[in-house]
Structures are given as C-alpha cells and as structure tokens.
Design an enzyme around this catalytic site. Structure first.
Site, PDB file in Angstrom:
ATOM      1  N   LEU A 225       7.937  19.538   6.785  1.00 24.70           N
ATOM      2  CA  LEU A 225       9.188  19.119   6.123  1.00 24.70           C
ATOM      3  C   LEU A 225       9.000  19.034   4.607  1.00 24.70           C
ATOM      4  CD1 LEU A 225      10.345  16.360   8.657  1.00 24.70           C
ATOM      5  CD2 LEU A 225      11.114  18.740   8.494  1.00 24.70           C
TER       6      LEU A 225
ATOM      7  N   ARG B 186      -8.768  -0.107   4.606  1.00 20.02           N
ATOM      8  CA  ARG B 186      -7.848   0.831   3.949  1.00 20.02           C
ATOM      9  C   ARG B 186      -6.533   0.142   3.587  1.00 20.02           C
ATOM     10  NH1 ARG B 186      -5.837   5.017   7.372  1.00 20.02           N
ATOM     11  NH2 ARG B 186      -4.577   5.270   5.510  1.00 20.02           N
TER      12      ARG B 186
ATOM     13  N   ASP C 240       4.626   0.644  11.939  1.00 16.99           N
ATOM     14  CA  ASP C 240       3.435   0.019  11.351  1.00 16.99           C
ATOM     15  C   ASP C 240       3.251  -1.426  11.803  1.00 16.99           C
ATOM     16  OD1 ASP C 240       3.641   1.661   8.088  1.00 16.99           O
ATOM     17  OD2 ASP C 240       3.064   2.358  10.073  1.00 16.99           O
TER      18      ASP C 240
ATOM     19  N   LYS D 106       0.843  -1.209   0.000  1.00 13.94           N
ATOM     20  CA  LYS D 106       0.000   0.000   0.000  1.00 13.94           C
ATOM     21  C   LYS D 106       0.873   1.252   0.000  1.00 13.94           C
ATOM     22  CE  LYS D 106      -1.658   1.593   4.022  1.00 13.94           C
ATOM     23  NZ  LYS D 106      -1.334   2.973   4.352  1.00 13.94           N
ATOM     24  N   ASN D 107       1.858   1.281   0.912  1.00 10.18           N
ATOM     25  CA  ASN D 107       2.618   2.526   1.106  1.00 10.18           C
ATOM     26  C   ASN D 107       3.599   2.805  -0.009  1.00 10.18           C
ATOM     27  OD1 ASN D 107       1.151   2.956   3.341  1.00 10.18           O
ATOM     28  ND2 ASN D 107       2.742   2.358   4.793  1.00 10.18           N
TER      29      ASN D 107
ATOM     30  N   ARG E 158       0.264  14.638  12.171  1.00 14.85           N
ATOM     31  CA  ARG E 158       0.728  14.414  10.801  1.00 14.85           C
ATOM     32  C   ARG E 158       1.035  15.730  10.058  1.00 14.85           C
ATOM     33  NH1 ARG E 158      -0.957   9.112   9.620  1.00 14.85           N
ATOM     34  NH2 ARG E 158       0.732   9.036   8.125  1.00 14.85           N
TER      35      ARG E 158
ATOM     36  N   CYS F 205      -4.770  12.562  11.830  1.00 16.87           N
ATOM     37  CA  CYS F 205      -5.568  11.330  11.835  1.00 16.87           C
ATOM     38  C   CYS F 205      -5.486  10.776  13.257  1.00 16.87           C
ATOM     39  CB  CYS F 205      -5.037  10.330  10.817  1.00 16.87           C
ATOM     40  SG  CYS F 205      -3.464   9.650  11.281  1.00 16.87           S
TER      41      CYS F 205
HETATM   42  C1  EPZ Z   1       4.381   6.913   6.036  1.00 13.04           C
HETATM   43  O1  EPZ Z   1       3.650   7.973   6.632  1.00 13.04           O
HETATM   44  C2  EPZ Z   1       3.431   5.729   5.966  1.00 13.04           C
HETATM   45  N1  EPZ Z   1       2.288   6.073   5.133  1.00 13.04           N
HETATM   46  C3  EPZ Z   1       2.947   5.357   7.369  1.00 13.04           C
HETATM   47  O2  EPZ Z   1       2.131   4.190   7.265  1.00 13.04           O
HETATM   48  C4  EPZ Z   1       4.173   5.018   8.219  1.00 13.04           C
HETATM   49  O3  EPZ Z   1       3.749   4.729   9.548  1.00 13.04           O
HETATM   50  C5  EPZ Z   1       5.145   6.208   8.234  1.00 13.04           C
HETATM   51  O4  EPZ Z   1       5.505   6.547   6.874  1.00 13.04           O
HETATM   52  C6  EPZ Z   1       6.411   5.906   9.013  1.00 13.04           C
HETATM   53  O5  EPZ Z   1       7.033   4.779   8.482  1.00 13.04           O
HETATM   54  C7  EPZ Z   1       2.424   6.048   3.775  1.00 13.04           C
HETATM   55  O6  EPZ Z   1       3.490   5.794   3.248  1.00 13.04           O
HETATM   56  C8  EPZ Z   1       1.200   6.356   2.979  1.00 13.04           C
HETATM   57  P1  EPZ Z   1       6.527  10.248   8.213  1.00 13.04           P
HETATM   58  P2  EPZ Z   1       4.279   9.470   6.653  1.00 13.04           P
HETATM   59  O7  EPZ Z   1       6.464  11.483   7.406  1.00 13.04           O
HETATM   60  O8  EPZ Z   1       5.041   9.705   5.419  1.00 13.04           O
HETATM   61  C9  EPZ Z   1       6.658  13.608  11.491  1.00 13.04           C
HETATM   62  C10 EPZ Z   1       0.287   2.812   7.716  1.00 13.04           C
HETATM   63  O9  EPZ Z   1      -0.171   2.327   8.767  1.00 13.04           O
HETATM   64  N2  EPZ Z   1       6.615  14.558  10.372  1.00 13.04           N
HETATM   65  O10 EPZ Z   1       7.752   9.388   8.143  1.00 13.04           O
HETATM   66  O11 EPZ Z   1       3.204  10.411   6.999  1.00 13.04           O
HETATM   67  C11 EPZ Z   1       5.327  12.920  11.686  1.00 13.04           C
HETATM   68  O12 EPZ Z   1       4.471  13.728  12.480  1.00 13.04           O
HETATM   69  C12 EPZ Z   1       0.754   4.257   7.676  1.00 13.04           C
HETATM   70  O13 EPZ Z   1       0.402   2.178   6.639  1.00 13.04           O
HETATM   71  C13 EPZ Z   1       6.797  15.928  10.624  1.00 13.04           C
HETATM   72  O14 EPZ Z   1       6.983  16.335  11.769  1.00 13.04           O
HETATM   73  O15 EPZ Z   1       5.284   9.329   7.896  1.00 13.04           O
HETATM   74  C14 EPZ Z   1       5.693  11.646  12.382  1.00 13.04           C
HETATM   75  O16 EPZ Z   1       5.804  11.882  13.779  1.00 13.04           O
HETATM   76  C15 EPZ Z   1       0.558   4.966   9.005  1.00 13.04           C
HETATM   77  N3  EPZ Z   1       6.748  16.802   9.589  1.00 13.04           N
HETATM   78  C16 EPZ Z   1       7.079  11.320  11.820  1.00 13.04           C
HETATM   79  O17 EPZ Z   1       7.546  12.526  11.193  1.00 13.04           O
HETATM   80  C17 EPZ Z   1       6.552  16.395   8.296  1.00 13.04           C
HETATM   81  O18 EPZ Z   1       6.539  17.247   7.376  1.00 13.04           O
HETATM   82  C18 EPZ Z   1       7.058  10.222  10.769  1.00 13.04           C
HETATM   83  O19 EPZ Z   1       6.206  10.629   9.738  1.00 13.04           O
HETATM   84  C19 EPZ Z   1       6.373  15.010   8.042  1.00 13.04           C
HETATM   85  C20 EPZ Z   1       6.423  14.119   9.102  1.00 13.04           C
END
Ligand code: EPZ
Length: 440
Positions: free
Chosen positions: A132, A407, A315, A29-30, A128, A123
């Site tokens: 960055l 989902r 995850d 999915k991701n 979220r 969410c």
């Molecule tokens: C991706 O989410 C995945 N989703 C998530 O999977 C996964 O848990 C996550 O990466 C971490 O591996 C998809 O790929 C669609 P991040 P993403 O940006 O990109 C903070 C599932 O269950 N952050 O690495 O949103 C954020 O708040 C889902 O399949 C900022 O602060 O994750 C979090 O604490 C859930 N500013 C941390 O980084 C930003 O601009 C990690 O988020 C972006 C992120």
C-alpha cells in the site's frame, strides 16, 4: 546467537504485590518513529521533545544518521539537521531490526526525487507487506522497482517533484497513510487519501508536518487532504503521550487490584481501552484533562475484537488477554489486524491460563489465579502481557527475550517498582535458560 557461556538478561517478577501511586507516561513510540522520519522533509534544523528512551528510537536515530541527518540528543530532546542528506542507502542490518525505518522512503523521495530503502521484511506478528505504501507512491508519479530486497523509487521522467493524486487505501494502514501523507507535503498539487488510518499518531504526524508549514486537513478522519508546498521550515515539536504504554499500566493496575494514577495521558486516545476496562469491572476516573485514575474491582470476562482506530487497538490485545485470563467467565478475543498476534497465548498457558485458540480467535476461560513460571517473549506487546501476568501470578515469573520489551517500553521495571511491584532485571547464564526448570 548467544554463545553457551554468555549471560542473558531476564526479568524476575515476584507476583502478588498491590501497586499504589502515579506513573509517568512517556512519549509515544509509534508517533516518535514516524515523526523522526518526517524530519527529513525539513530543509532546516528541527527539534523534537518528549522522546521515549527506547531501543527503537536509538535505531531510528542510527538509520537517519546513516543517510546523513546530523542528530544531537539532550535527554528526551533530539535536534535534527537534515540539510545534507545523501543518496546513501539505510543499512540493511539496521532496517531489518526496525520495520518503522521504512517510513523514510516517503520523505527521502519527496526531498531528493530518488531513493533506495531496504524492504523491512516481516516480524513475529506478521508478513508486514508494504504494497500500500508502494502503490501510493506510484500513484504520485514514482517509478518503483523492488529487487534484491531493496525498494528503488524515483520521480518519473524529468520531474523534480512528486505529483498530488487521489489515493484509496484498500486497508486503513497506519504506515501507508503516514508514508503517503509525508511524501505529499512536498508534492506538486493536491493529494487526497481515502480510507486513511485515523490513529492518534496520524494526527500527531500531521500536526508535526503542519508546524513546519505543510498544508494538511482531515488527519484523524478517513479522508486526508494535503496541498503540497515547495519547502518546509524549522519546528520545535513535542511528541504526544504513549496510549499503548498507558493502557498497559491500566491493565497492570486492574490485574493486581490496585488503585493507580497515570499522567500525562490523552483520555480520548484511550476511549476503547477505558470502555473495555469498565465493562470488565474497574472504574476509570478522569481526574484532570491529562490524568486518569483506575479504581480496581472484581473482574468479569468480556469479548474483544481488534480493529483499526477508533476500534479496539491490536497493540493492547495481548495485555488485555492477560487480564481476561483472570476475569470470571468466558471471553472471546479476535485479532483481525495481524495474522500472527496470538503467540502470547502459549506463554500465558504456561502460567495456568485456560485459553483455546482457533484461527485468529482465542477463547479465554477465567481462572482464579495464575502461577509464576519461566516464560519467553515472542514480540513487543506479548512481552508486556507476560509482565502484567507476572505481577498478578503466585510465585516467581522469569521472562526471557527482553529485546522485545526494551523496543517499546521506557524503563517499565523502574516505573513498576516505583508503584510497589517486586521485580528485577538480572543476568542469568545461558545454559540455565535452556533448562526452564532451573528458573522456577
Ligand atoms: C503500525 O504498524 C504500528 N507501528 C503497530 O504497532 C500497530 O500495531 C499498527 O500500526 C496497527 O495499529 C508503528 O507505528 C511503528 P498497518 P504498521 O500498516 O503501520 C496490512 C507496536 O506494537 N498492510 O496499519 O505496520 C498489514 O499486514 C506495533 O507498537 C498491508 O497489507 O501497521 C496489517 O495486517 C506493532 N499492506 C495491517 O495492514 C501495507 O502496505 C495493519 O498494518 C501495509 C499494511
């Protein structure tokens, strides 16, 4: 809001069955969601294969169609024609249901020089933020204005293209790495992303972009170098297998003391999950380069701390917590990636789990058995944790809130039934759901 007289789907699991056989793992999915957004970068048609059949994939298709991408589906194959994408903004009601839709901002900015994308919002598992992503695009020469819940981005001045830049990510964000990597494939010059995310989905996205002619090096390490090109050409690209689905089935086998096989998988992508399972007790055998087998054993507690890849994936945290709830001794589970990803604890406690939470740490005392109960899904991976807990629990578990599960899992009931699990999806009058005692 469901009206009182409507029925709602629930999953009923009659626990205690031993599983047996082989489960086929679907496309990731991701990976699929980011790569689908990446099709916008292409000036010609392109084809994606091995797409999972998920609500999120359907929603991403709807969002891409809303901005002018023509999409044709044939089973797990999607054909994309992004030649006539327009300025139209992706509709908020779709974006608010699928955070990953924000991934379109980089490709749209790179292709069109200007775009408007609704803020995805938070969410269940956290706020979220997308700061960055935004700072990366600004470093590449985009003016970004956020107002009324919409991110308006456009290339500065009379330049047509973004400009390559050196960008350091304060946190190795998966999404921000993907946004910047996609935007930079068509930028003028070289972009270097430092402290980049290293997840396998980043490598898959980079391989997809390179198959269209992008010039990307270092994906999968913490430094990615992209040299922009003028245009990207057609490709026919298969999505990699879903490591989170695979880990979920490994836990299902371990918690029911079952020997099961998984195919196709990329074992290297499951290294931390396999290492943790072996620490808890089960054996994991690599039968082939893309096939693994779980040999069950008694279960003993182990500590887990979620970290960016290659650390233990956030995850997989909820599913492993269900397993630790039935593992002898004490385990400490620390969630460091998201600020609110322990909501499955309350539901596991309803099934008899002995878990105490303090901040982002859950202390799990293993119990000899869980008991089936009516439980509520709060988020995608929490719902998977309730499914695996229900497989092992004594009696019936009724899981509400299936929109979360649907989902991210492609026919999980069918796959589990094929392995011998006793579960079914039924529709229940809403008024019964408001009285959990009626579901026991
Ligand atoms: C991706 O989410 C995945 N989703 C998530 O999977 C996964 O848990 C996550 O990466 C971490 O591996 C998809 O790929 C669609 P991040 P993403 O940006 O990109 C903070 C599932 O269950 N952050 O690495 O949103 C954020 O708040 C889902 O399949 C900022 O602060 O994750 C979090 O604490 C859930 N500013 C941390 O980084 C930003 O601009 C990690 O988020 C972006 C992120």
């Amino acid at each position: 809001m469901e009206s009182e007289n409507q029925n709602q789907p629930v999953i009923e699991i009659f626990g205690g069955s031993t599983l047996k056989g082989e489960v086929r793992i679907s496309g990731a999915k991701n990976s699929a969601l980011a790569i689908m957004a990446g099709t916008i970068l292409c000036s010609d048609d392109c084809r994606l294969r091995n797409l999972p059949n998920l609500a999120d994939i359907t929603r991403m298709s709807q969002i891409l169609s809303a901005i002018g991408v023509k999409i044709e589906q044939n089973g797990d194959i999607l054909d994309f024609d992004p030649k006539n994408i327009g300025q139209s903004q992706a509709p908020y009601e779709l974006v608010s249901q699928l955070r990953a839709s924000f991934f379109v901002i980089g490709p749209l900015l790179a292709r069109l020089g200007t775009t408007r994308v609704p803020l995805p919002g938070g969410c269940a598992i956290g706020a979220r933020p997308v700061d960055l992503h935004v700072r990366g695009l600004q470093a590449m020469g985009a003016d970004v204005l956020i107002e009324h819940g919409v991110v308006q981005a456009s290339v500065k001045g009379n330049r047509k293209r973004l400009t390559g830049a050196k960008i350091y990510l304060d946190y190795p964000s998966v999404g921000a790495t993907e946004t910047i990597m996609m935007a930079s494939t068509l930028a003028d010059g070289e972009t270097i992303i430092e402290n980049a995310a290293q997840e396998p989905e980043i490598i898959d996205l980079a391989n997809f972009c390179c198959s269209m002619g992008a010039k990307i090096m270092g994906a999968g390490t913490n430094t990615i170098v992209i040299n922009g090109v003028e245009r990207l050409h057609s490709t026919d690209y298969p999505i990699l297998p879903d490591r989170v689905e695979a880990a979920t089935f490994l836990v299902a086998g371990a918690i029911t003391h079952s020997e099961i096989s998984l195919y196709p998988v990329i074992p290297a992508h499951l290294a931390s999950a396999i290492a943790k399972l072996r620490e808890i007790g089960p054996k994991v055998i690599l039968d082939a380069s893309d096939r693994i087998r779980l040999i069950p054993s008694s279960l003993k507690g182990a500590d887990i701390e979620t970290l960016p890849y290659p650390g233990f994936p956030t995850d997989m945290q909820a599913q492993f917590m269900a397993l630790l709830a039935m593992s002898e001794g004490s385990s400490m589970v620390t969630e460091t990636v998201f600020e609110n990803r322990l909501q499955h604890v309350a539901e596991l406690q309803r099934m008899g789990a002995n878990i105490r939470v303090k901040g982002n740490v859950a202390v799990v005392q293993g119990v000899p058995f869980l008991s089936g109960a009516p439980v509520m899904s709060t988020d995608l991976r929490a719902s998977a944790a309730l499914v695996v807990a229900g497989l092992a629990a004594e009696g019936k578990t009724t899981i509400q809130g299936l929109k979360h599960l649907d989902r991210g899992y492609d026919d999980i009931e069918g796959k589990l039934r094929k392995l011998g699990a006793n579960l079914r999806r039924v529709n229940v009058p809403s008024e019964l759901l408001s009285n959990p005692a009626s579901l026991v």
